[in-house]
Design an enzyme around this catalytic site. Structure first.
Site, short mmCIF file in Angstrom:
data_model
loop_
_atom_site.label_atom_id
_atom_site.label_comp_id
_atom_site.label_asym_id
_atom_site.label_seq_id
_atom_site.Cartn_x
_atom_site.Cartn_y
_atom_site.Cartn_z
N ASN A 23 0.81 -1.22 0.00
CA ASN A 23 0.00 0.00 0.00
C ASN A 23 0.84 1.27 0.00
O ASN A 23 0.36 2.33 -0.40
CB ASN A 23 -0.98 -0.01 1.18
CG ASN A 23 -2.13 -0.99 0.94
OD1 ASN A 23 -2.31 -1.47 -0.19
ND2 ASN A 23 -2.88 -1.31 1.98
N ARG A 122 -17.22 1.40 -2.19
CA ARG A 122 -15.94 2.09 -1.93
C ARG A 122 -16.04 3.53 -2.45
O ARG A 122 -15.49 3.86 -3.51
CB ARG A 122 -14.78 1.32 -2.57
CG ARG A 122 -14.64 -0.08 -1.97
CD ARG A 122 -13.39 -0.78 -2.40
NE ARG A 122 -12.22 -0.35 -1.68
CZ ARG A 122 -11.07 -1.02 -1.65
NH1 ARG A 122 -10.94 -2.15 -2.28
NH2 ARG A 122 -10.03 -0.55 -0.99
N ASP A 306 -7.33 -5.23 7.04
CA ASP A 306 -6.61 -6.09 6.09
C ASP A 306 -6.02 -7.34 6.76
O ASP A 306 -5.44 -8.19 6.08
CB ASP A 306 -5.50 -5.29 5.39
CG ASP A 306 -6.06 -4.33 4.35
OD1 ASP A 306 -7.28 -4.37 4.10
OD2 ASP A 306 -5.28 -3.54 3.78
N ARG A 398 -1.68 -10.02 -6.50
CA ARG A 398 -1.71 -8.56 -6.52
C ARG A 398 -0.88 -7.98 -5.37
O ARG A 398 -0.32 -6.89 -5.51
CB ARG A 398 -3.15 -8.04 -6.34
CG ARG A 398 -4.00 -8.11 -7.58
CD ARG A 398 -5.32 -7.40 -7.33
NE ARG A 398 -5.09 -6.18 -6.59
CZ ARG A 398 -5.76 -5.79 -5.50
NH1 ARG A 398 -6.73 -6.51 -5.04
NH2 ARG A 398 -5.47 -4.67 -4.88
C1 UD1 Z 1 -6.80 1.43 1.92
C2 UD1 Z 1 -6.04 0.17 1.60
C3 UD1 Z 1 -6.89 -1.07 1.88
C4 UD1 Z 1 -7.43 -1.04 3.32
C5 UD1 Z 1 -8.09 0.30 3.62
C6 UD1 Z 1 -8.49 0.45 5.08
C7 UD1 Z 1 -4.61 0.93 -0.21
C8 UD1 Z 1 -4.30 0.88 -1.66
N1 UD1 Z 1 -5.67 0.19 0.20
O1 UD1 Z 1 -7.92 1.46 1.04
O2 UD1 Z 1 -6.09 -2.22 1.69
O3 UD1 Z 1 -8.39 -2.05 3.50
O4 UD1 Z 1 -7.20 1.39 3.29
O5 UD1 Z 1 -7.36 0.32 5.89
O6 UD1 Z 1 -3.93 1.58 0.57
N2 UD1 Z 1 -14.50 6.20 2.59
C9 UD1 Z 1 -15.50 7.09 2.31
N3 UD1 Z 1 -15.24 8.08 1.40
C10 UD1 Z 1 -14.05 8.20 0.77
C11 UD1 Z 1 -13.04 7.27 1.07
C12 UD1 Z 1 -13.29 6.27 1.97
O7 UD1 Z 1 -16.59 7.03 2.88
O8 UD1 Z 1 -13.89 9.12 -0.03
C13 UD1 Z 1 -14.74 5.11 3.59
C14 UD1 Z 1 -14.66 3.71 2.97
O9 UD1 Z 1 -15.91 3.32 2.44
C15 UD1 Z 1 -14.23 2.89 4.16
C16 UD1 Z 1 -13.36 3.84 4.99
O10 UD1 Z 1 -13.68 5.14 4.52
O11 UD1 Z 1 -15.36 2.56 4.94
C17 UD1 Z 1 -11.87 3.62 4.85
O12 UD1 Z 1 -11.52 3.62 3.48
P1 UD1 Z 1 -10.07 4.08 2.99
O13 UD1 Z 1 -9.17 4.25 4.17
O14 UD1 Z 1 -10.23 5.22 2.07
O15 UD1 Z 1 -9.63 2.82 2.16
P2 UD1 Z 1 -8.73 2.82 0.86
O16 UD1 Z 1 -7.76 3.95 0.90
O17 UD1 Z 1 -9.55 2.64 -0.36
#
Ligand code: UD1
Length: 420
Positions: A23, A122, A306, A398
């Protein structure tokens, strides 16, 4: 079709060396687009997400030289921001970092709405809100996200949810913006600190990464010219730690930062496992049957989502009834149906699952629904009686470098087989 064939009931023994963090790598590679120069990145995990990202950067015009299996030099002086391979960006989630990087460098970016692991909804509203706060117009239509700005101006951004991706994207977009940007309620994961350290090494001015307030003083240019080493992968380290316990083994995990593993170490010890930690390595060993626990996944420094499926395998064979509450993703219990095929007794409903501990798992053909679910099924196969077959290996490849080789070195009986 490829599958892993695992003959189980082998306690893992020996040493494993942890790779660079997936990540962090998938954020640092696009972050190089902010540099008008060259840089070298060491300790890159050799995984398919990294290779795919390198292909995307090459199409954008970056020159990438592989110095070794884990090291690249990237020259991003002559990129063409209009040349983004949109279809490829749909293939994985972390392609959204192109938005922050290219918005910062070229004031314009277009990517396909990102795919990635199927963990439920997501949303990317916090990413979009951050770009807009910095002065960009963002349009989501036709399956694409287009962000454009005349100029980006530092501002205050309050994240409504703690988001790893939105925090990194806001940081990327703010590095070359005019003035100061403050990100409040920022995520604190180790890879956020790693991306900030990388950008600072290349000439950025970011302070506070790793706390919930990050301050970015915009600079005119990132010149690069430096070498940066990616932080060790705490999720890979946690996977091996939990595999050692599930298999009744005794392993030493090298090239990890034990500080990043505190929430996992605490749970392993709580359920009756043994851990000796010493800064950049730790030993994890099994002496008696582990027992029930209650787990709630949380943003760092809480228990990471994770590692939830891998912990699920341990609880499936621990004494007593355990409960896991998944607070980050809506759909992260798909692996429990596969474990139930192996004799586990798990009832999952919505974002909670109840694990009634059984004494042992038995082999079955099982299908990885996503990356971490795949790692959990391999662990289950190593612990189970009989010959387990794990399918859908593309998910696992991946994010885990040479996973079967690493498990084999620890004594697991595991082969990758091509099925006609
Ligand atoms: C990253 C990790 C993923 C891990 C996740 C949580 C990478 C590439 N992936 O994913 O492996 O499972 O962190 O630790 O680093 N959310 C919103 N709005 C947004 C963005 C997020 O509501 O604009 C919510 C999501 O639905 C989720 C939470 O916030 O419930 C956390 O998501 P986020 O930390 O953004 O995950 P990723 O960055 O996609």
């Amino acid at each position: 079709m490829e599958k892993l064939v695992i003959t189980g009931k082998t306690p893992l023994k020996g040493e494993v060396v942890i790779s660079g963090a997936k990540n962090a790598a998938v954020a640092i590679i696009p972050a190089t687009l902010l540099i008008n120069g060259t840089c070298t990145i060491e300790n890159l995990p050799n995984i398919s997400d990294v290779r795919l990202y390198c292909d995307i950067l090459t199409e954008i015009g970056a020159k990438i030289t592989w110095n070794s299996e884990h090291e690249i030099t990237i020259d991003t002086r002559n990129i063409d921001c209009n040349n983004i391979p949109i279809e490829t960006t749909r293939k994985f989630r972390a392609s959204y970092y192109l938005l922050g990087s290219l918005l910062g460098r070229c004031k314009s970016a277009k990517v396909g709405i990102p795919g990635g692991c199927n963990l439920g909804a997501r949303p990317i509203d916090q990413h979009i809100k951050s770009f807009e706060a910095l002065g960009a117009n963002v349009d989501v239509s036709g399956g694409n996200i287009v962000a454009k700005a005349k100029k980006l101006k530092g501002t205050s951004i309050y994240m409504d949810v703690v988001s790893v991706g939105a925090t990194i994207n806001a940081m990327l977009a703010a590095v070359l913006a005019e003035g100061q940007t403050i990100i409040d309620n920022a995520a604190k994961e180790p890879h956020i600190v790693d991306v900030a350290n990388f950008l600072n090494t290349m000439g950025a001015d970011i302070r506070g990464a790793g706390t919930d307030i990050i301050k970015i003083n915009g600079v005119k240019e990132l010149k690069g010219g430096a070498t940066y080493s990616v932080v060790p992968d705490q999720i890979e380290a946690g996977t091996f730690m939990l595999a050692a316990i599930a298999s009744k083994g005794d392993i030493t995990i090298r090239n990890c930062i034990t500080k990043h593993l505190e929430s996992i170490i605490a749970k392993v010890v709580e359920i009756g496992g043994n851990v000796y930690e010493n800064g950049d390595y730790c030993r994890v060993w099994y002496t008696r049957r582990t027992h029930k626990a209650t787990i709630k996944t949380l943003p760092y420094p809480g228990f990471p989502t994770d590692l939830q499926p891998q912990m699920g395998v341990v609880l499936a064979i621990s004494e007593g009834t355990s409960v896991i509450n998944e607070s980050i993703w809506d759909s992260r219990f798909q692996y429990t149906a596969e474990l139930n095929k192996m004799g586990a007794k798990i009832t999952a409903q919505g974002k909670s699952a109840v694990f009634e501990g059984v004494h042992e798992l038995s082999a079955a053909p099982v299908y990885a629904s996503d990356l971490r679910a795949g790692a959990a099924l391999i662990m289950a196969g190593i612990a189970a009686k009989g010959k387990t077959e794990v399918y859908n290996l593309h998910h696992i490849d991946r994010g885990y470098e040479n996973i079967e080789e690493k498990f084999r070195k620890l004594g697991a009986k595991i082969e990758r087989v091509i099925e006609e």
